[in-house]
Write a protein that holds these residues in place. Structure first.
Motif, PDB file in Angstrom:
ATOM      1  N   SER A 114      29.756   6.112  56.559  1.00  0.00           N
ATOM      2  CA  SER A 114      30.927   5.340  56.170  1.00  0.00           C
ATOM      3  C   SER A 114      31.701   6.144  55.133  1.00  0.00           C
ATOM      4  CB  SER A 114      30.542   3.970  55.600  1.00  0.00           C
ATOM      5  OG  SER A 114      29.842   4.109  54.376  1.00  0.00           O
ATOM      6  N   ASP A 116      34.930   5.791  52.154  1.00  0.00           N
ATOM      7  CA  ASP A 116      35.785   4.909  51.360  1.00  0.00           C
ATOM      8  C   ASP A 116      36.898   5.746  50.755  1.00  0.00           C
ATOM      9  OD1 ASP A 116      36.671   2.598  49.909  1.00  0.00           O
ATOM     10  OD2 ASP A 116      35.700   3.435  48.130  1.00  0.00           O
ATOM     11  N   TYR A 209      34.931   7.081  65.277  1.00  0.00           N
ATOM     12  CA  TYR A 209      35.595   6.993  63.973  1.00  0.00           C
ATOM     13  C   TYR A 209      36.480   5.749  64.005  1.00  0.00           C
ATOM     14  CZ  TYR A 209      38.717   8.367  60.081  1.00  0.00           C
ATOM     15  OH  TYR A 209      39.455   8.414  58.914  1.00  0.00           O
ATOM     16  N   ARG A 211      38.422   2.592  61.525  1.00  0.00           N
ATOM     17  CA  ARG A 211      38.887   2.370  60.149  1.00  0.00           C
ATOM     18  C   ARG A 211      39.495   0.978  59.994  1.00  0.00           C
ATOM     19  NH1 ARG A 211      43.786   2.933  58.200  1.00  0.00           N
ATOM     20  NH2 ARG A 211      44.450   4.266  59.933  1.00  0.00           N
ATOM     21  N   ASP A 215      38.526   1.632  54.602  1.00  0.00           N
ATOM     22  CA  ASP A 215      37.096   1.723  54.889  1.00  0.00           C
ATOM     23  C   ASP A 215      36.889   2.279  56.297  1.00  0.00           C
ATOM     24  OD1 ASP A 215      36.140   0.672  52.444  1.00  0.00           O
ATOM     25  OD2 ASP A 215      36.624  -1.347  53.131  1.00  0.00           O
ATOM     26  N   VAL A 216      36.048   3.306  56.390  1.00  0.00           N
ATOM     27  CA  VAL A 216      35.827   3.995  57.662  1.00  0.00           C
ATOM     28  C   VAL A 216      34.359   3.904  58.043  1.00  0.00           C
ATOM     29  CG1 VAL A 216      35.895   6.251  58.837  1.00  0.00           C
ATOM     30  CG2 VAL A 216      37.726   5.606  57.242  1.00  0.00           C
ATOM     31  N   TRP A 217      34.113   3.706  59.336  1.00  0.00           N
ATOM     32  CA  TRP A 217      32.753   3.757  59.894  1.00  0.00           C
ATOM     33  C   TRP A 217      32.754   4.781  61.016  1.00  0.00           C
ATOM     34  CZ3 TRP A 217      30.767   3.273  64.767  1.00  0.00           C
ATOM     35  CH2 TRP A 217      29.370   3.128  64.881  1.00  0.00           C
ATOM     36  N   ILE A 252      23.837   1.765  58.394  1.00  0.00           N
ATOM     37  CA  ILE A 252      24.981   1.913  57.498  1.00  0.00           C
ATOM     38  C   ILE A 252      25.688   0.569  57.405  1.00  0.00           C
ATOM     39  CG2 ILE A 252      26.902   2.495  59.048  1.00  0.00           C
ATOM     40  CD1 ILE A 252      25.885   4.599  56.000  1.00  0.00           C
ATOM     41  N   GLU A 253      26.213   0.248  56.226  1.00  0.00           N
ATOM     42  CA  GLU A 253      26.928  -1.011  56.028  1.00  0.00           C
ATOM     43  C   GLU A 253      28.421  -0.807  56.235  1.00  0.00           C
ATOM     44  OE1 GLU A 253      25.751  -1.989  52.069  1.00  0.00           O
ATOM     45  OE2 GLU A 253      23.975  -3.108  52.720  1.00  0.00           O
ATOM     46  N   PHE A 254      29.041  -1.808  56.881  1.00  0.00           N
ATOM     47  CA  PHE A 254      30.487  -1.752  57.110  1.00  0.00           C
ATOM     48  C   PHE A 254      31.018  -3.171  57.226  1.00  0.00           C
ATOM     49  CE2 PHE A 254      34.285  -1.226  59.865  1.00  0.00           C
ATOM     50  CZ  PHE A 254      35.010  -0.369  59.047  1.00  0.00           C
ATOM     51  N   THR A 258      25.622  -4.879  58.843  1.00  0.00           N
ATOM     52  CA  THR A 258      24.787  -3.692  58.754  1.00  0.00           C
ATOM     53  C   THR A 258      24.541  -3.221  60.181  1.00  0.00           C
ATOM     54  OG1 THR A 258      23.695  -4.387  56.715  1.00  0.00           O
ATOM     55  CG2 THR A 258      22.560  -2.752  58.058  1.00  0.00           C
TER      56      THR A 258
END
Length: 350
Positions: A114, A116, A209, A211, A215-217, A252-254, A258
């Motif tokens: 992730s 930020d 990718y 967004r 915030d990007v995951w 990973i948290e987004f 989770t």
């Protein structure tokens, strides 16, 4: 205020050329009151990031309500918002994110990450932001959209954003303020342009990718060193735009989820999802003794259970989230857990 006659001139031009009617012009030229600066406490941040035990960090807000540009910002947002979603990394909300990731096939050794973007709104260089909007207008032409007028009004909003704080007046000289109606759409267009210009510089790019504003995951299918190189290119692209990364091979948290490699991942290559609960979450739901209609309390329970059901991909994760919710509800004066379960859990299967 110097911006008032300029706004009146542009609005008059929009009326004369038929883009707006007299009633709309009168609405746009509203009252003029000073903007106010204040901070919203970020009580959700971990205590280690607080300035002291009693003072969380603050989110800077310039309240635009009642200013000469408040309604003009609504007009700008009307035209920018539809364009702000037209890029490949766009995420509308949690459920849109889940829909995009559920069908993703992830290689066994892939890394989850992730990003930020640090203080995105206030770090957008105004010339670059205006250029991004102009480029988006050119890419998606619309005869019913007054491009030059919107760009002029946008430039006025960005360069004449004065505000009052503790009896003194200040002028924002960089970025856009949280409090401007168009700020999310403007930031989204800027970041979409940033992505389109930085990715060609990268030798290797993410497998996925996505967004949501700043915030990007993503999924990285190359090695850790390649990711560090990728991150270095991102942080060198524009001097004022910096990203912080969190990397993990398993989870990973987004947003409020989770995302993790569950027990079926080795055979399916698909990721699982469960509720994300921040360590600062106190589960301070509406107390049952509060003077609200009875259906309000039933709605709180049902909406939370529905949210858990939609997010959790595995039954055990849903049950864990449900137990946490019912424990919090008991502490807030709601019915016993078994009564809640019989009343609302069955409703999820109707």
């Amino acid at each position: 205020m110097e911006s008032v006659p300029r706004i009146e001139r542009v609005v008059d031009s929009l009326e004369r050329t038929g883009f707006i009617c007299k009633r709309q012009a009168n609405y746009l030229l509203g009252e003029v009151t000073p903007r106010r600066f204040y901070l919203l406490p970020k009580v959700h941040k971990p205590k280690k990031k607080w300035l002291n035990p009693f003072m969380p960090p603050g989110r800077p807000i310039v309240s635009d309500c009642g200013s000469e540009s408040h309604r003009i910002a609504e007009l700008i947002d009307f035209y920018l918002n539809p364009l702000s979603t037209r890029h490949s990394s766009y995420v509308r909300d949690t459920y849109d994110f889940l829909d995009k990731v559920k069908s993703l096939k992830v290689p066994p050794g892939a890394i989850l990450f992730s990003l930020d973007v640090e203080s995105l709104y206030t770090n957008i260089e105004t010339p670059l932001g205006l250029k991004a909007v102009r480029d988006w207008f050119s890419r998606y032409p619309d005869a019913s959209r007054p491009d030059e007028a919107i760009l002029e009004l946008l430039e006025l909003n960005l360069t004449c954003n004065d505000f009052e704080f503790e009896g003194e007046f200040y002028l924002q000289i960089k970025g856009t303020a949280m409090g401007k109606r168009f700020a999310p759409a403007y930031a989204n267009i800027y970041m979409a342009q940033w992505e389109e210009t930085v990715f060609p510089k990268c030798e290797k790019t993410p497998l996925s990718y996505l967004r949501f504003l700043d915030d990007v995951w993503g999924v990285w299918s190359h090695n850790q060193q390649d990711f560090e190189t990728f991150l270095g290119v991102l942080n060198a692209h524009h001097a004022s735009i910096k990203v912080q990364a969190v990397v993990n091979e398993q989870a990973i948290e987004f947003l409020d989820t989770t995302v993790y490699k569950g027990p079926d991942f080795p055979s399916t290559g698909q990721l699982d999802f469960k509720m994300r609960v921040k360590e600062t979450d106190t589960h301070a739901l509406l107390h049952h003794q509060s003077f609200h209609p009875r259906h309000t309390f039933r709605g709180i329970v049902l909406s939370q259970l529905l949210r858990f059901r939609r997010i959790c991909s595995r039954e055990e994760d849903f049950q864990e989230a449900r137990r946490t919710l019912f424990g919090a509800l008991r502490a807030r004066g709601y019915l016993a857990t078994n009564q809640l379960s019989h009343t609302h859990f069955e409703m999820l299967h109707l």
